[in-house]
Design an enzyme around this catalytic site. Structure first.
Site, PDB file in Angstrom:
ATOM      1  N   GLU A  11       4.146  -3.830  -5.474  1.00  0.00           N
ATOM      2  CA  GLU A  11       3.972  -3.557  -6.907  1.00  0.00           C
ATOM      3  C   GLU A  11       4.648  -2.240  -7.222  1.00  0.00           C
ATOM      4  OE1 GLU A  11       2.223  -1.718 -10.412  1.00  0.00           O
ATOM      5  OE2 GLU A  11       1.715  -1.063  -8.389  1.00  0.00           O
ATOM      6  N   ASP A  44      -0.550  -2.015  -4.079  1.00  0.00           N
ATOM      7  CA  ASP A  44      -0.641  -1.312  -5.355  1.00  0.00           C
ATOM      8  C   ASP A  44      -0.120   0.112  -5.227  1.00  0.00           C
ATOM      9  OD1 ASP A  44      -1.799  -1.010  -8.159  1.00  0.00           O
ATOM     10  OD2 ASP A  44      -2.845   0.583  -7.084  1.00  0.00           O
TER      11      ASP A  44
END
Length: 490
Positions: free
Chosen positions: A234, A194
């Site tokens: 991501e 992330d």
């Protein structure tokens, strides 16, 4: 190795109203054999922070309100299980940062956090600050005064409750290594990196997706692989960046796909979509909707780099979403709500398409036929509409697409024709062996065809956007079967 089957993206509590065990029961009950894996959105302590779990106080602890590591292990025994390694930051409420507030530079955790001084020891010019890429308006630094009366400018890429980690320090390395080890011990086999594009900051750069970032992703991915886990990067950025990142990690997200599908349906023109599918990474996950908004930047221009869509097309895309959602998305996007992003529109994908059942199935069919492993967000699974009540109560833009459901709501949703049609599409995607073969795409203007071929079997999706016709054609050596998407609704 991740199964080539449709996966679910969900929070444990928001889909069931309960916990991880209730999610497992749902997957083994009403949703039996629908999904091959689950991206379990942050289950760390706390699940209800200012960014719905993406601001962990303790990244290595399961929030006891929804379960334990044993519950995570049990879920991972039956399904591919993805978890978020929040690479860039930790909560300002964490015990580590609280110790920094108490002890300043004498804290044993001081080196865990990134300050302006770490990157700009000789000071930072206005030009250097303006060059820094930040996904939200305002400065990326937050001045915070410790108990010793010393004020330091901490790097806060996202919000002032999310303090950036100094990933180059031994403390930063140890922190993330501990989380990776915890995942590997509890049947997590896929790691979503992330906000990884922001992890490396260097003076004189835009501090986003640098050459050093690629090297860092290489090393982080290798560590995860050694522990038996795959990694997914991501990153919301220019489409060429996604192509490059795909060479460095096991998989990337195809974030260009959702806006390109919308553009095709809004304009009845598939040229940009076909152009992308000819060059898009094959080692990817595909999504239409997620816990974040609908990404726009991934298909558009960036700086002097042309996009798959030009600036005018991007503007038209955003305005059409606002019109289709009766301006609900406008209320949840940008300065209208907190947690604003410069590159996303906050809206359910179903409402972005004007709550058209047929257009929604076409969009999902294109997603399922595009290269990659498809993921379906829980709100999208049930064709949820914008949760304006939740948005009003929290004033957090993303909450428009982060509903709290329960058993009764799920039962009602499963009876909707559009959801039944989607489940049939998922079944086709999961069972047909041709999706393990070779992909090809053709088309221009108002038509496109996406085809998968494995030896003498094939499956193809043909869409005519202008006539709103869509067919799935299954080929064997001696037989051809046609399925109209409109029939899946009836």
């Amino acid at each position: 190795m991740m199964k080539n089957k449709v996966q679910l993206i969900t929070y444990a509590d928001r889909i069931t109203g309960k916990d991880i065990n209730a999610l497992t029961d749902l997957l083994n009950g009403p949703l039996e054999e629908v999904f091959g894996g689950v991206h379990l959105l942050p289950f760390y302590n706390p699940i209800d922070g200012s960014d719905a779990g993406f601001d962990p106080i303790d990244h290595s602890a399961v929030d006891e309100r929804i379960g334990t590591w044993q519950d995570i292990q049990n879920l991972g025994k039956e399904y591919d299980l993805m978890a978020d390694l929040i690479v860039n930051h930790v909560s300002a409420q964490s015990y580590q940062f609280k110790d920094v507030l108490k002890n300043g530079k004498k804290s044993v955790y001081w080196d865990l956090f990134l300050t302006k001084e770490n990157v700009f020891p000789k000071g930072m010019s206005d030009a250097e600050q303006q060059a820094i890429y930040r996904p939200r308006p305002g400065s990326c630094f937050t001045p915070i005064t410790c108990a010793d009366a010393e004020t330091h400018e901490f790097w806060t890429t996202f919000t002032d409750n999310q303090i950036d980690i100094n990933v180059k320090s031994s403390a930063g390395v140890e922190y993330l290594d501990n989380v990776l080890t915890k995942f590997s011990q509890n049947n997590v086999n896929i790691i979503r990196l992330d906000a990884a594009g922001y992890a490396i900051k260097e003076a004189g750069t835009n501090c986003f997706m640098l050459d050093q970032t690629f090297d860092y992703l290489d090393k982080l991915s290798a560590k995860a692989n050694e522990l038996g886990m795959e990694t997914i990067a991501e990153i919301h950025s220019h489409y060429q960046t996604q192509v490059e990142v795909a060479k460095r990690v096991n998989m990337v997200y195809d974030f260009a796909l959702p806006p390109l599908i919308l553009h095709s349906l809004f304009t009845n023109n598939s040229d940009a979509l076909v152009q992308w599918l000819e060059i898009s990474p094959r080692n990817c996950l595909t999504v239409l909707d997620t816990h974040d908004g609908i990404g726009i930047i991934d298909a558009g221009p960036m700086g002097d780099k042309a996009g798959l869509l030009n600036g005018e097309q991007i503007d038209n895309l955003v305005e059409t979403i606002h019109a289709n959602s009766h301006d609900q998305s406008r209320q949840a996007t940008g300065a209208a709500a907190s947690n604003v992003d410069l590159y996303q529109v906050n809206c359910t994908y179903y409402n972005a398409l004007g709550a058209s059942d047929f257009d929604y199935l076409v969009a999902r069919a294109i997603q399922f036929f595009a290269p990659g492993v498809p993921q379906v967000y829980y709100g999208g699974l049930f064709a949820c509409e914008n949760d304006m009540e939740l948005l009003t109560s929290t004033n957090v833009g993303r909450d428009i697409n982060r509903p709290y459901l329960d058993t009764e709501q799920i039962s009602r949703s499963l009876a909707k024709p559009v959801v039944q049609g989607l489940l049939k599409l998922i079944s086709i995607r999961n069972r047909h062996n041709a999706f393990n073969g070779e992909f090809s795409v053709a088309g221009s203007a108002n038509e496109c065809a996406l085809k998968w071929q494995l030896n003498d079997i094939a499956i193809e999706l043909r869409v005519n956007f202008e006539r709103r016709e869509a067919l799935i054609i299954e080929h064997t050596e001696n037989e051809q079967t046609l399925t109209s998407l409109s029939d899946l609704l009836g």
